[in-house]
Design an enzyme around this catalytic site. Structure first.
Site, PDB file in Angstrom:
ATOM      1  N   ARG A   8     -66.759  -1.064 -13.124  1.00 52.65           N
ATOM      2  CA  ARG A   8     -65.982  -1.292 -11.924  1.00 52.65           C
ATOM      3  C   ARG A   8     -64.506  -1.376 -12.242  1.00 52.65           C
ATOM      4  O   ARG A   8     -63.664  -0.896 -11.488  1.00 52.65           O
ATOM      5  CB  ARG A   8     -66.437  -2.577 -11.230  1.00 52.65           C
ATOM      6  CG  ARG A   8     -67.742  -2.418 -10.484  1.00 52.65           C
ATOM      7  CD  ARG A   8     -68.370  -3.726 -10.136  1.00 52.65           C
ATOM      8  NE  ARG A   8     -67.410  -4.644  -9.535  1.00 52.65           N
ATOM      9  CZ  ARG A   8     -67.696  -5.907  -9.282  1.00 52.65           C
ATOM     10  NH1 ARG A   8     -68.881  -6.392  -9.569  1.00 52.65           N
ATOM     11  NH2 ARG A   8     -66.803  -6.699  -8.738  1.00 52.65           N
ATOM     12  N   GLY A  58     -73.193  -8.935  -2.690  1.00 52.17           N
ATOM     13  CA  GLY A  58     -72.833  -7.950  -3.706  1.00 52.17           C
ATOM     14  C   GLY A  58     -71.380  -8.083  -4.110  1.00 52.17           C
ATOM     15  O   GLY A  58     -70.746  -9.123  -3.920  1.00 52.17           O
ATOM     16  N   CYS A  59     -70.833  -7.014  -4.645  1.00 55.18           N
ATOM     17  CA  CYS A  59     -69.437  -7.013  -5.086  1.00 55.18           C
ATOM     18  C   CYS A  59     -68.507  -7.353  -3.926  1.00 55.18           C
ATOM     19  O   CYS A  59     -68.604  -6.768  -2.846  1.00 55.18           O
ATOM     20  CB  CYS A  59     -69.087  -5.639  -5.650  1.00 55.18           C
ATOM     21  SG  CYS A  59     -67.332  -5.437  -6.037  1.00 55.18           S
ATOM     22  N   PHE A  60     -67.599  -8.287  -4.153  1.00 53.60           N
ATOM     23  CA  PHE A  60     -66.733  -8.718  -3.053  1.00 53.60           C
ATOM     24  C   PHE A  60     -65.726  -7.664  -2.621  1.00 53.60           C
ATOM     25  O   PHE A  60     -65.142  -7.756  -1.539  1.00 53.60           O
ATOM     26  CB  PHE A  60     -66.026 -10.039  -3.345  1.00 53.60           C
ATOM     27  CG  PHE A  60     -65.471 -10.235  -4.739  1.00 53.60           C
ATOM     28  CD1 PHE A  60     -65.033  -9.185  -5.524  1.00 53.60           C
ATOM     29  CD2 PHE A  60     -65.382 -11.517  -5.269  1.00 53.60           C
ATOM     30  CE1 PHE A  60     -64.504  -9.387  -6.787  1.00 53.60           C
ATOM     31  CE2 PHE A  60     -64.858 -11.745  -6.536  1.00 53.60           C
ATOM     32  CZ  PHE A  60     -64.418 -10.671  -7.293  1.00 53.60           C
ATOM     33  N   TRP A  61     -65.504  -6.623  -3.443  1.00 50.92           N
ATOM     34  CA  TRP A  61     -64.557  -5.580  -3.037  1.00 50.92           C
ATOM     35  C   TRP A  61     -64.979  -4.921  -1.725  1.00 50.92           C
ATOM     36  O   TRP A  61     -64.172  -4.718  -0.828  1.00 50.92           O
ATOM     37  CB  TRP A  61     -64.440  -4.514  -4.114  1.00 50.92           C
ATOM     38  CG  TRP A  61     -63.877  -4.972  -5.419  1.00 50.92           C
ATOM     39  CD1 TRP A  61     -63.159  -6.110  -5.672  1.00 50.92           C
ATOM     40  CD2 TRP A  61     -63.992  -4.293  -6.674  1.00 50.92           C
ATOM     41  NE1 TRP A  61     -62.830  -6.177  -6.995  1.00 50.92           N
ATOM     42  CE2 TRP A  61     -63.314  -5.078  -7.634  1.00 50.92           C
ATOM     43  CE3 TRP A  61     -64.589  -3.105  -7.077  1.00 50.92           C
ATOM     44  CZ2 TRP A  61     -63.217  -4.702  -8.977  1.00 50.92           C
ATOM     45  CZ3 TRP A  61     -64.496  -2.711  -8.405  1.00 50.92           C
ATOM     46  CH2 TRP A  61     -63.819  -3.505  -9.347  1.00 50.92           C
TER      47      TRP A  61
END
Length: 236
Positions: A8, A58-61
């Site tokens: 990432r 999940g991924c905070f992005w």
């Protein structure tokens, strides 16, 4: 636990891997995304100040990117919830044993968008609520899905909405999203804030998160807004 964190943060190293993943099933994934029914129980739009919702999936992005494009949202902050303050760092949370989940704090105007509407967006386009301790390529308890409620009203709305979706058989598998009390929210490091906007060509963003924003625009055109003029988070 599978760790994709290095991929990432270093998109060139990930390009070949993610290109291979993208060739497998992006169309099938896109076809599965539908607008879920609105919650039958929601909050009244009577507040005269901003309210806060804290969500993990999940991924905070990607979660941050979705809510940054929702009308009525004033600020979105990427961070960590569920663990202790001294473990709320990216490296510590990445071990999967701190109790934290990558989360976002959504500050919103309840006269423009309701808490229930935010949950409708969350479950419709921001995550797959049937995946246990993972989302997409990211695996571990830090990627679990959670609605962190700040008061009894938020808890009731979240519990009732999950029950409503379950009764309607909205998904082909059980919803595993937790509904837990919000004990604290710790902002993530500065380089994680507004990551979607600052790194649009990162392969992780292109494959995993850009489709979420596109689904929001397609399924919720009445609340989609781009670009959003949000209050920027200042961290050091």
């Amino acid at each position: 636990m599978i760790r994709y964190r290095a991929f990432r943060l270093f998109p060139l190293a990930a390009a070949v891997l993610l290109a291979g993943l993208a060739a497998c099933q992006p169309v099938a994934f896109a076809n599965e995304v539908t607008r879920l029914p609105a919650p039958s129980v929601d909050a009244a739009a009577s507040a005269t100040h901003n309210e806060v919702a804290v969500l993990a999936g999940g991924c905070f992005w990607g979660i941050e990117a979705v809510f940054e494009h929702v009308k009525g949202v004033r600020r979105v902050t990427a961070g960590y919830s569920g663990g202790a303050a001294n473990t709320a760092t990216y490296d510590d949370v990445g071990n999967g044993d701190t109790g934290h989940a990558e989360s976002v704090k959504v500050e919103y105007d309840p006269t423009q968008v309701s808490y229930g509407k935010l949950l409708q967006v969350f479950f419709s386009v921001a995550l797959n609520p049937t995946e246990l301790n993972r989302q997409g390529p990211d695996s571990g308890t830090q990627y679990r899905s959670v609605v962190f409620y700040g008061n009894a009203e938020q808890k009731k709305i979240a519990d009732d909405y999950i029950a409503q979706l379950t009764a309607a058989k909205a998904f082909n598998a059980p919803i595993v999203t937790q509904v837990l009390p919000l004990k604290a929210f710790y902002p993530a490091e500065a380089y994680h804030q507004n990551y979607y906007d600052l790194h649009p060509n990162n392969p992780y963003i292109v494959f995993n998160d850009a489709p979420k924003v596109a689904h929001l625009q397609k399924l919720f055109p009445e609340i989609y807004q781009a670009p959003q003029h949000l209050v920027q988070v200042q961290l050091h």
